[in-house]
Design a protein around this motif. Structure first.
Motif, PDB file in Angstrom:
ATOM      1  N   ARG A 114     112.233  -5.563  54.759  1.00  0.00           N
ATOM      2  CA  ARG A 114     113.627  -5.125  54.819  1.00  0.00           C
ATOM      3  C   ARG A 114     114.534  -6.079  54.047  1.00  0.00           C
ATOM      4  O   ARG A 114     115.452  -5.643  53.351  1.00  0.00           O
ATOM      5  N   ALA A 115     114.280  -7.379  54.167  1.00  0.00           N
ATOM      6  CA  ALA A 115     115.080  -8.365  53.430  1.00  0.00           C
ATOM      7  C   ALA A 115     114.881  -8.204  51.928  1.00  0.00           C
ATOM      8  O   ALA A 115     115.842  -8.264  51.144  1.00  0.00           O
ATOM      9  N   VAL A 116     113.636  -7.996  51.507  1.00  0.00           N
ATOM     10  CA  VAL A 116     113.342  -7.793  50.084  1.00  0.00           C
ATOM     11  C   VAL A 116     114.067  -6.564  49.558  1.00  0.00           C
ATOM     12  O   VAL A 116     114.628  -6.564  48.456  1.00  0.00           O
ATOM     13  N   GLU A 117     114.099  -5.505  50.361  1.00  0.00           N
ATOM     14  CA  GLU A 117     114.780  -4.269  49.965  1.00  0.00           C
ATOM     15  C   GLU A 117     116.271  -4.515  49.721  1.00  0.00           C
ATOM     16  O   GLU A 117     116.830  -4.065  48.715  1.00  0.00           O
ATOM     17  N   HIS A 118     116.912  -5.237  50.640  1.00  0.00           N
ATOM     18  CA  HIS A 118     118.344  -5.526  50.485  1.00  0.00           C
ATOM     19  C   HIS A 118     118.598  -6.397  49.260  1.00  0.00           C
ATOM     20  O   HIS A 118     119.606  -6.208  48.548  1.00  0.00           O
ATOM     21  N   ILE A 119     117.701  -7.356  49.012  1.00  0.00           N
ATOM     22  CA  ILE A 119     117.861  -8.230  47.846  1.00  0.00           C
ATOM     23  C   ILE A 119     117.756  -7.429  46.551  1.00  0.00           C
ATOM     24  O   ILE A 119     118.542  -7.619  45.616  1.00  0.00           O
ATOM     25  N   ARG A 120     116.790  -6.512  46.491  1.00  0.00           N
ATOM     26  CA  ARG A 120     116.626  -5.696  45.291  1.00  0.00           C
ATOM     27  C   ARG A 120     117.863  -4.830  45.041  1.00  0.00           C
ATOM     28  O   ARG A 120     118.301  -4.676  43.890  1.00  0.00           O
ATOM     29  N   ILE A 121     118.431  -4.266  46.096  1.00  0.00           N
ATOM     30  CA  ILE A 121     119.642  -3.447  45.963  1.00  0.00           C
ATOM     31  C   ILE A 121     120.787  -4.301  45.428  1.00  0.00           C
ATOM     32  O   ILE A 121     121.542  -3.889  44.540  1.00  0.00           O
TER      33      ILE A 121
END
Length: 224
Positions: free
Chosen positions: A203-210
């Motif tokens: 989930r953290a990786v997803e937010h960072i990519r966004i």
């Protein structure tokens, strides 16, 4: 120059050298810690001044154990300092006296005496963490449909996911992120140049990519 004046000038020189040269070069790069050293020595000079010891009469006897213990009492009674603050001030003064001992072998005893002074007893504070509901409520505040919301959400997510300090998160650069590996992680740069690795959940990786897609070009400078 009289002997007392020479000794006063020498001790004053040690204070100046410790604050301006030695501490920032060899002890710490933290502005807060450097300020703590300065505050402790300033308060010690104020204490001595109230005892009638001026800059011209400053000498090694002013930094002996009995005087330091009296200073600790003064900090508690006159300055209303907490036990924790008194211990911080004592630690700063010890650092200075260790420096003085290294400069003059005849003054090593000052540091040895200071090490024998007992720290103030402090109450152990129970640290209570946020509940899952509280964390969820905080993370739900940013609006991810806006640029500002994306920025705020990734900032809060990184704080929660890595248990990092504010300045550690703010100092993250693209080159510190490793998202395209089996176990994504970020290198956090802390005090004194220390680096620690924090692994990131999906989930953290997803937010960072966004966030990266919204704020950084595909071939952005890795040091930004």
């Amino acid at each position: 120059m009289k002997k007392n004046n020479r000794e006063a000038a020498r001790m004053a020189g040690y204070i100046s050298e410790f604050l301006h040269d030695y501490a920032p070069q060899f002890l710490t790069s933290s502005k807060h810690t450097l300020k703590s050293y300065r505050d402790a020595l300033t308060l010690y000079i104020v204490f001595l001044d109230e005892k009638g010891i001026t800059h011209d009469s400053l000498g090694r006897s002013c930094f002996e154990r009995a005087s330091i213990e009296e200073w600790i009492v003064w900090l508690k009674d006159a300055r209303q300092c907490s036990p924790e603050t008194c211990n911080i001030r004592l630690g700063s003064l010890r650092a200075f006296l260790e420096f003085v001992g290294n400069k003059d072998v005849g003054l090593i005893y000052l540091y040895q005496e200071a090490k024998l002074i007992k720290r103030q007893k402090c109450r152990k504070k129970k640290v209570e963490g946020l509940t899952r509901e509280a964390v969820a409520a905080i993370l739900a505040e940013p609006d991810p449909s806006t640029r500002t919301g994306k920025r705020d959400l990734v900032f809060l997510t990184l704080l929660y996911a890595t248990a990092a300090r504010l300045d550690e998160v703010l100092s993250i650069r693209l080159s510190h992120l490793y998202l395209d590996v089996a176990k994504p992680y970020v290198n956090l740069h802390g005090k004194g140049g220390k680096i620690r690795t924090a692994y990131l959940l999906p989930r953290a990786v997803e937010h960072i990519r966004i966030y990266l897609k919204a704020f950084h070009e595909s071939e952005a400078n890795p040091e930004v």
